[in-house]
Design a protein around this motif. Structure first.
Motif, PDB file in Angstrom:
ATOM      1  N   LYS A 144       0.818  -1.216   0.000  1.00  0.00           N
ATOM      2  CA  LYS A 144       0.000   0.000   0.000  1.00  0.00           C
ATOM      3  C   LYS A 144       0.854   1.268   0.000  1.00  0.00           C
ATOM      4  O   LYS A 144       0.558   2.215  -0.722  1.00  0.00           O
ATOM      5  CB  LYS A 144      -0.922   0.004   1.222  1.00  0.00           C
ATOM      6  N   LYS A 145       1.864   1.321   0.842  1.00  0.00           N
ATOM      7  CA  LYS A 145       2.714   2.504   0.960  1.00  0.00           C
ATOM      8  C   LYS A 145       4.177   2.070   0.990  1.00  0.00           C
ATOM      9  O   LYS A 145       4.511   0.959   1.432  1.00  0.00           O
ATOM     10  CB  LYS A 145       2.410   3.282   2.245  1.00  0.00           C
ATOM     11  N   ILE A 146       5.052   2.975   0.535  1.00  0.00           N
ATOM     12  CA  ILE A 146       6.489   2.694   0.462  1.00  0.00           C
ATOM     13  C   ILE A 146       7.248   3.827   1.140  1.00  0.00           C
ATOM     14  O   ILE A 146       6.926   5.004   0.937  1.00  0.00           O
ATOM     15  CB  ILE A 146       6.952   2.571  -1.002  1.00  0.00           C
ATOM     16  N   MET A 147       8.234   3.466   1.935  1.00  0.00           N
ATOM     17  CA  MET A 147       9.151   4.454   2.486  1.00  0.00           C
ATOM     18  C   MET A 147      10.556   4.151   1.962  1.00  0.00           C
ATOM     19  O   MET A 147      11.009   3.000   2.013  1.00  0.00           O
ATOM     20  CB  MET A 147       9.167   4.445   4.015  1.00  0.00           C
ATOM     21  N   LEU A 148      11.214   5.177   1.442  1.00  0.00           N
ATOM     22  CA  LEU A 148      12.581   5.061   0.941  1.00  0.00           C
ATOM     23  C   LEU A 148      13.477   5.861   1.871  1.00  0.00           C
ATOM     24  O   LEU A 148      13.228   7.043   2.120  1.00  0.00           O
ATOM     25  CB  LEU A 148      12.661   5.578  -0.489  1.00  0.00           C
ATOM     26  N   VAL A 149      14.509   5.215   2.376  1.00  0.00           N
ATOM     27  CA  VAL A 149      15.321   5.803   3.442  1.00  0.00           C
ATOM     28  C   VAL A 149      16.782   5.837   3.034  1.00  0.00           C
ATOM     29  O   VAL A 149      17.336   4.831   2.594  1.00  0.00           O
ATOM     30  CB  VAL A 149      15.166   4.984   4.750  1.00  0.00           C
ATOM     31  N   GLY A 150      17.414   6.997   3.182  1.00  0.00           N
ATOM     32  CA  GLY A 150      18.859   7.072   2.966  1.00  0.00           C
ATOM     33  C   GLY A 150      19.304   8.414   2.444  1.00  0.00           C
ATOM     34  O   GLY A 150      18.714   8.958   1.504  1.00  0.00           O
TER      35      GLY A 150
END
Length: 262
Positions: A66-72
């Motif tokens: 449903k949702k995506i988090m991209l970290v960095g």
């Protein structure tokens, strides 16, 4: 078995151990068997190679997230990622590089993405991701985390240390599993995985993880730097690490650095 064959077996033992998967695959059938019809949130961390973006993109296209988090933020793997993506986004954080690729390749709407672009090490990755999620007001029932295969187990231990247990169910899933092989006394790394590290670099990465996972004065656990939850390293993993340390002494992590978490 030859000495080289034993080396490859030890490398694969450690590599497979570090590439943690708390579920066997990401098929709809497997997710349903675990009571999940669609993963509420997937977090992909910088440090992963580009192949991880395709795993996530395909998961999106099959309607399983449903949702995506991209970290960095910007770190020692950023240039590697930018070159692999053939991106013209210079001086951009890793989260933005992943976002640009996913939006343009898989038509993922920007509003379905959370971006965390300031973190530069594993501990910050996890803490800043938590801060971003809490600030958003979004409350996922389950959260699937993906990192470079070499760091997947440590990432899971970081979540166990930092994220509130009642916040969300954490599913740890290494998006790819590199495999060492031997050909004419040459150690190779495969299968064909987009952006995969050179064999010697990947050996350095996986050998660097064992000292970090150890729960002693030099490690990252509660009895050391306190970055991660306790990890009980199996005896066969420790034995393989000791054998590989004797063969690759120059690739083992240097002495304890009080102010560095990488």
């Amino acid at each position: 078995m030859s000495y080289q064959t034993n080396l490859v077996a030890d490398l694969n033992l450690i590599s497979d151990y570090l590439a943690e998967r708390t579920i066997p695959n990401l098929s709809k059938e497997t997710l349903l068997a675990h009571g999940i019809d669609c993963v509420d949130l997937v977090i992909l961390f910088g440090g992963a190679i580009p192949a991880a973006a395709d795993v996530l993109g395909e998961l999106w296209q099959t309607g399983l997230v449903k949702k995506i988090m991209l970290v960095g933020g910007i770190g020692h793997t950023t240039d590697h990622l930018r070159v692999a993506f053939k991106s013209d986004l210079h001086n951009q954080p890793e989260a933005s590089l992943f976002a640009d690729y996913l939006i343009n390749t898989y038509d993922i709407p920007a509003e379905s993405l959370f971006l965390e672009t300031a973190s530069t090490n594993c501990g910050e990755n996890v803490q800043f991701a938590l801060d971003k999620l809490l600030a958003s007001g979004y409350r996922p029932k389950e959260t699937l985390i993906m990192q470079d295969a070499s760091m997947q187990r440590r990432m899971g231990a970081s979540f166990a240390k930092i994220w509130p247990k009642k916040l969300t169910q954490i599913i740890s899933y290494a998006p790819y599993k590199p495999l060492f092989s031997l050909s004419q006394d040459q150690i190779n790394l495969g299968p064909s995985i987009w952006g995969l590290w050179e064999p010697r670099r990947y050996i350095e990465l996986i050998l660097g993880e064992i000292p970090r996972l150890r729960d002693d004065s030099q490690g990252y656990g509660p009895n050391g730097k306190q970055f991660i939850a306790h990890v009980e390293l199996p005896a066969n993993i420790l034995s393989a690490f000791e054998r590989l340390s004797r063969h690759f002494p120059e690739l083992i992590r240097k002495a304890y650095q009080p102010n560095k978490d990488d």
